[in-house]
Design a protein around this motif. Structure first.
Motif, short mmCIF file in Angstrom:
data_model
loop_
_atom_site.label_atom_id
_atom_site.label_comp_id
_atom_site.label_asym_id
_atom_site.label_seq_id
_atom_site.Cartn_x
_atom_site.Cartn_y
_atom_site.Cartn_z
N GLU A 273 5.96 7.28 1.69
CA GLU A 273 6.65 7.20 0.58
C GLU A 273 8.12 6.97 0.67
O GLU A 273 8.19 6.14 0.16
N ILE A 274 8.73 7.67 2.02
CA ILE A 274 10.07 8.28 1.36
C ILE A 274 10.34 6.71 2.27
O ILE A 274 12.14 5.26 1.85
N VAL A 275 9.90 5.65 3.30
CA VAL A 275 10.78 4.35 3.51
C VAL A 275 9.78 3.15 2.52
O VAL A 275 11.05 2.17 2.26
N ALA A 276 9.39 3.53 2.02
CA ALA A 276 9.25 2.38 0.86
C ALA A 276 10.19 2.51 -0.42
O ALA A 276 10.24 1.67 -1.27
N MET A 277 10.76 3.75 -0.77
CA MET A 277 12.14 3.45 -1.59
C MET A 277 12.61 2.43 -1.29
O MET A 277 13.47 2.00 -2.22
N GLY A 278 12.60 1.88 0.15
CA GLY A 278 13.63 1.04 0.53
C GLY A 278 13.78 -0.42 -0.43
O GLY A 278 14.78 -1.18 0.23
N ARG A 279 12.73 -0.87 -0.73
CA ARG A 279 12.13 -2.02 -0.38
C ARG A 279 11.70 -2.16 -2.34
O ARG A 279 12.60 -2.78 -2.81
N LEU A 280 12.81 -1.01 -2.68
CA LEU A 280 12.76 -0.89 -4.45
C LEU A 280 13.52 -2.33 -4.60
O LEU A 280 13.30 -3.20 -5.95
N PRO A 281 15.29 -2.13 -4.24
CA PRO A 281 15.98 -3.11 -4.37
C PRO A 281 15.69 -4.89 -4.65
O PRO A 281 16.43 -5.62 -4.91
N HIS A 282 14.49 -5.10 -3.88
CA HIS A 282 13.95 -5.92 -3.51
C HIS A 282 13.18 -6.77 -4.70
O HIS A 282 11.82 -7.58 -4.51
N GLN A 283 12.18 -5.49 -5.35
CA GLN A 283 10.98 -5.99 -6.44
C GLN A 283 11.19 -5.73 -7.73
O GLN A 283 12.49 -5.38 -8.36
N ARG A 284 10.48 -6.35 -8.55
CA ARG A 284 10.59 -6.83 -9.95
C ARG A 284 10.14 -5.23 -10.67
O ARG A 284 9.49 -4.71 -10.15
N ALA A 285 10.96 -4.27 -11.60
CA ALA A 285 9.77 -3.82 -12.10
C ALA A 285 8.89 -3.60 -12.71
O ALA A 285 7.90 -4.29 -12.73
N ALA A 286 8.00 -2.80 -11.91
CA ALA A 286 7.05 -2.15 -12.06
C ALA A 286 6.28 -3.01 -11.91
O ALA A 286 5.02 -2.99 -11.24
#
Length: 267
Positions: A95-108
């Motif tokens: 879950e921690i590492v997955a936070m790094g992908r947030l800038p590449h994802q659309r909202a929700a």
């Protein structure tokens, strides 16, 4: 991707924490910021990863004003490991590492297969794939830093900012963390407390004292006995590492100034 800091000044509550700082980290360089406690290192870096806004001056990434970028675009270019890490929730390593992908994802948006592949690759790259299901709180200091570096790599930035990444780590962990950073291929700007680690791992150093840059250059040019006496208040002896040839430092206290004879009291 390069980082240029020009005329950076930070004032808080009437005090000047950073004064007219100019420094540069070139493409693929590992650049260190060193100085005594309270000299302004963290204040500079907080402006670079946008946790704080400078009073004046600019931070540019490849010529673009960092504060003119959207948060998403800024996070795609730059990742940071600040000193203070939120630890209220016991997320898993995945879950921690997955936070790094947030800038590449659309909202929700849900985590995609591409996101999961990027996270797994980042964990393998730092030698932490076996930790994927562990709770972050259960990890050692060195394991936590590996996971946080993996999160930064999963973010796929071009610039990495680290504030004292080796604090509270043992010697082997310190060397491992800096080797991982060096091998990332990113442009890296880091504050370091240990001058010998800075001398070995950094391409260039900027020395900050009283909120101002007082010396910049290659470690062997910057870490002179005269500067270390003036800035850190220690006497330094320079030696060469027997294998790498890098400058290493041995320290002792500056000799005490002789006391002046007391004057006879006036009658």
């Amino acid at each position: 991707m390069r980082v240029d800091i020009e005329g950076l000044t930070v004032e808080r509550s009437g005090a000047t924490l950073v004064r007219e700082v100019d420094l540069r980290a070139g493409e693929g360089e590992l650049v260190g910021l060193v100085g005594p406690n309270g000299s302004g290192k963290s204040s500079v870096l907080r402006c670079v990863y946008r946790a704080s806004r400078p009073t004046s001056g600019t931070v540019r990434i490849d010529g673009d004003d960092l504060f003119a970028l959207t948060p998403r675009e800024g996070a795609r270019r730059l990742a940071a490991l600040p000193q203070e890490q939120a630890g209220e929730f016991d997320f898993t390593v995945d879950e921690i590492v997955a936070m790094g992908r947030l800038p590449h994802q659309r909202a929700a948006a849900r985590t995609s297969e591409a996101d999961r592949a990027a996270c797994a690759a980042a964990l393998r790259r730092v030698g932490a794939a076996h930790l994927a299901g562990r709770g972050f709180r259960t990890l050692s200091g060195g394991e936590r830093q590996r996971v946080l570096i993996a999160r930064a790599l999963a973010q796929e930035p071009r610039v990495l900012v680290l504030d004292e990444p080796t604090n509270h780590l043992d010697i082997a962990q310190q060397l491992e963390v800096l080797a991982l950073v060096r091998e990332s291929g990113l442009t890296v700007l880091t504050a370091l407390h240990d001058l010998n680690l800075a001398a070995v791992h950094c391409d260039r150093l900027h020395v900050i004292s009283g909120g101002a840059i007082v010396a910049s250059g290659a470690p062997h040019d910057v870490l002179t006995p005269a500067l270390l006496a003036e800035v850190f208040g220690v006497r330094a002896h320079r030696v060469r590492h027997p294998e790498t040839g890098a400058v290493q430092l041995l320290f002792d206290r500056l000799p005490a100034l002789p006391s002046l004879p007391s004057r006879p009291s006036a009658i």
